[in-house]
Design a protein around this motif. Structure first.
Motif, PDB file in Angstrom:
ATOM      1  N   ILE A   1      10.489  -8.715   8.520  1.00 30.50           N
ATOM      2  CA  ILE A   1      10.138  -7.725   7.300  1.00 30.50           C
ATOM      3  C   ILE A   1       8.675  -7.990   6.684  1.00 30.50           C
ATOM      4  CG2 ILE A   1      10.943  -7.178   4.999  1.00 30.50           C
ATOM      5  CD1 ILE A   1      13.632  -7.519   6.246  1.00 30.50           C
ATOM      6  N   HIS A   2       8.222  -9.276   6.570  1.00 30.47           N
ATOM      7  CA  HIS A   2       6.989  -9.312   5.925  1.00 30.47           C
ATOM      8  C   HIS A   2       5.952  -9.023   6.715  1.00 30.47           C
ATOM      9  CE1 HIS A   2       8.975 -11.696   2.624  1.00 30.47           C
ATOM     10  NE2 HIS A   2       9.242 -12.596   3.453  1.00 30.47           N
ATOM     11  N   LEU A   3       5.916  -9.167   7.949  1.00 24.74           N
ATOM     12  CA  LEU A   3       4.786  -8.843   8.837  1.00 24.74           C
ATOM     13  C   LEU A   3       4.710  -7.253   8.857  1.00 24.74           C
ATOM     14  CD1 LEU A   3       2.571  -9.410  10.902  1.00 24.74           C
ATOM     15  CD2 LEU A   3       4.308  -9.892  12.564  1.00 24.74           C
ATOM     16  N   ALA A   4       6.020  -6.743   8.983  1.00 23.13           N
ATOM     17  CA  ALA A   4       5.893  -5.221   9.086  1.00 23.13           C
ATOM     18  C   ALA A   4       5.246  -4.710   7.590  1.00 23.13           C
ATOM     19  CB  ALA A   4       7.159  -4.694   9.158  1.00 23.13           C
ATOM     20  N   THR A   5       5.818  -5.002   6.807  1.00 23.23           N
ATOM     21  CA  THR A   5       5.384  -4.631   5.362  1.00 23.23           C
ATOM     22  C   THR A   5       3.786  -4.929   5.106  1.00 23.23           C
ATOM     23  OG1 THR A   5       7.626  -5.145   4.462  1.00 23.23           O
ATOM     24  CG2 THR A   5       6.048  -4.829   2.757  1.00 23.23           C
ATOM     25  N   ALA A   6       3.422  -5.996   5.425  1.00 22.36           N
ATOM     26  CA  ALA A   6       2.018  -6.247   5.315  1.00 22.36           C
ATOM     27  C   ALA A   6       1.119  -5.237   6.119  1.00 22.36           C
ATOM     28  CB  ALA A   6       1.521  -7.573   5.787  1.00 22.36           C
TER      29      ALA A   6
ATOM     30  N   GLN B   1      -8.825   1.222  -6.959  1.00 18.15           N
ATOM     31  CA  GLN B   1      -9.999   1.239  -6.530  1.00 18.15           C
ATOM     32  C   GLN B   1     -10.419   0.214  -5.674  1.00 18.15           C
ATOM     33  OE1 GLN B   1     -11.382   4.487  -6.321  1.00 18.15           O
ATOM     34  NE2 GLN B   1      -9.540   4.940  -7.444  1.00 18.15           N
ATOM     35  N   ALA B   2      -9.372  -0.749  -5.533  1.00 20.52           N
ATOM     36  CA  ALA B   2      -9.779  -2.017  -4.687  1.00 20.52           C
ATOM     37  C   ALA B   2     -10.261  -1.853  -3.206  1.00 20.52           C
ATOM     38  CB  ALA B   2      -8.403  -2.822  -4.802  1.00 20.52           C
ATOM     39  N   GLY B   3     -10.671  -3.060  -2.971  1.00 20.05           N
ATOM     40  CA  GLY B   3     -11.265  -3.029  -1.741  1.00 20.05           C
ATOM     41  C   GLY B   3      -9.996  -3.827  -0.513  1.00 20.05           C
ATOM     42  N   GLU B   4      -9.909  -4.738  -0.161  1.00 22.48           N
ATOM     43  CA  GLU B   4      -8.926  -5.465   0.540  1.00 22.48           C
ATOM     44  C   GLU B   4      -7.509  -5.404  -0.134  1.00 22.48           C
ATOM     45  OE1 GLU B   4     -10.091  -8.567   3.870  1.00 22.48           O
ATOM     46  OE2 GLU B   4     -11.133  -9.114   1.816  1.00 22.48           O
ATOM     47  N   LYS B   5      -6.545  -5.686   0.762  1.00 12.46           N
ATOM     48  CA  LYS B   5      -5.483  -5.751   0.245  1.00 12.46           C
ATOM     49  C   LYS B   5      -4.732  -7.034   0.971  1.00 12.46           C
ATOM     50  CE  LYS B   5      -3.888  -1.499   0.774  1.00 12.46           C
ATOM     51  NZ  LYS B   5      -2.986  -0.250   0.960  1.00 12.46           N
ATOM     52  N   TRP B   6      -4.164  -8.019   0.395  1.00 13.64           N
ATOM     53  CA  TRP B   6      -3.859  -9.391   0.830  1.00 13.64           C
ATOM     54  C   TRP B   6      -2.037  -9.066   0.550  1.00 13.64           C
ATOM     55  CZ3 TRP B   6      -6.912 -14.074   0.643  1.00 13.64           C
ATOM     56  CH2 TRP B   6      -8.185 -13.941   1.231  1.00 13.64           C
ATOM     57  N   TYR B   7      -1.272  -9.486   1.745  1.00  9.63           N
ATOM     58  CA  TYR B   7       0.330  -9.535   1.169  1.00  9.63           C
ATOM     59  C   TYR B   7       0.618 -11.006   1.246  1.00  9.63           C
ATOM     60  CZ  TYR B   7       5.115  -9.010   1.965  1.00  9.63           C
ATOM     61  OH  TYR B   7       6.689  -9.054   1.632  1.00  9.63           O
ATOM     62  N   TYR B   8       1.362 -11.391   0.349  1.00  8.88           N
ATOM     63  CA  TYR B   8       1.837 -12.741   0.243  1.00  8.88           C
ATOM     64  C   TYR B   8       3.315 -12.889   0.330  1.00  8.88           C
ATOM     65  CZ  TYR B   8      -2.728 -14.210  -2.020  1.00  8.88           C
ATOM     66  OH  TYR B   8      -3.938 -14.038  -2.107  1.00  8.88           O
ATOM     67  N   ASP B   9       3.650 -13.603   1.478  1.00  8.28           N
ATOM     68  CA  ASP B   9       5.101 -13.868   1.775  1.00  8.28           C
ATOM     69  C   ASP B   9       5.755 -14.881   0.679  1.00  8.28           C
ATOM     70  OD1 ASP B   9       4.609 -16.133   2.905  1.00  8.28           O
ATOM     71  OD2 ASP B   9       5.697 -15.925   4.721  1.00  8.28           O
ATOM     72  N   ALA B  10       6.901 -15.148   0.639  1.00  8.15           N
ATOM     73  CA  ALA B  10       7.913 -16.078   0.074  1.00  8.15           C
ATOM     74  C   ALA B  10       7.070 -17.537   0.095  1.00  8.15           C
ATOM     75  CB  ALA B  10       9.123 -15.918   0.167  1.00  8.15           C
ATOM     76  N   CYS B  11       6.852 -17.840   1.227  1.00  5.60           N
ATOM     77  CA  CYS B  11       6.396 -19.303   1.335  1.00  5.60           C
ATOM     78  C   CYS B  11       5.036 -19.318   0.638  1.00  5.60           C
ATOM     79  CB  CYS B  11       6.071 -19.540   3.013  1.00  5.60           C
ATOM     80  SG  CYS B  11       7.522 -19.428   3.810  1.00  5.60           S
ATOM     81  N   ALA B  12       4.216 -18.254   0.681  1.00  6.98           N
ATOM     82  CA  ALA B  12       2.841 -18.364   0.171  1.00  6.98           C
ATOM     83  C   ALA B  12       3.053 -18.513  -1.559  1.00  6.98           C
ATOM     84  CB  ALA B  12       2.099 -17.376   0.508  1.00  6.98           C
TER      85      ALA B  12
END
Length: 156
Positions: A110-115, A5-16
């Motif tokens: 891949i990270h960009l596409a997945t996000a 039931q969350a609001g935003e989703k943030w994706y974290y790549d490996a560097c993050a």
């Protein structure tokens, strides 16, 4: 497990994930305060684990996995704060990204596409190859996939 039931989703790549311990505070506090879900792809986890192992040794890599396990068990009554996701369904978007950004490496693509495919509003990274991409071109791709507020932000 609770529903999401969350609001935003943030994706974290490996560097993050491999950046520093403040990242995990951001993930935890963002979930608790803002009902934000932090997503990390299988690739993010594998890359960050490998980097930790190479740079700091097995003990640090095992501590990284322990931290991920702890994050994975944090939930609110409504949603999970942290989720590990796969990279399924990114094929067409991955190709669009490679056409738009031919110099972007495979893993960053891949990270960009997945996000984007997971409807994230933010991709968090410490990788200049991602956060320096032209914002107008990122917006064009994100708009095509119905994510008008998508942005790539730099981990400090």
């Amino acid at each position: 497990m609770p529903g999401n039931q969350a609001g935003e989703k943030w994706y974290y790549d490996a560097c993050a994930l491999d950046n520093d311990k403040r990242t995990y505070g951001e993930i935890f506090n963002g979930g608790k305060r803002y009902k934000r879900v932090a997503l990390a792809g299988n690739l993010s986890i594998g890359e960050a684990y490998g980097s930790s192992y190479r740079k700091k040794g097995r003990e640090a890599a095992d501590a990284f996995l322990g931290l991920l396990h702890q994050l994975n068990n944090i939930t609110t009554k409504d949603f999970e704060v942290f989720k590990v996701i796969d990279h399924k369904g990114i094929d067409a978007l991955y190709l669009d990204i490679k056409v738009e950004f031919p110099a972007l490496g495979m893993t960053d693509s891949i990270h960009l596409a997945t996000a984007i495919i997971n409807k994230c509003s933010i991709l968090r990274t410490a990788d200049a190859g991602l956060y320096n991409l032209p914002k107008d071109k990122i917006k064009k791709i994100a708009d095509k996939y119905s994510i008008p507020s998508f942005a790539i932000t730099k981990m400090d």
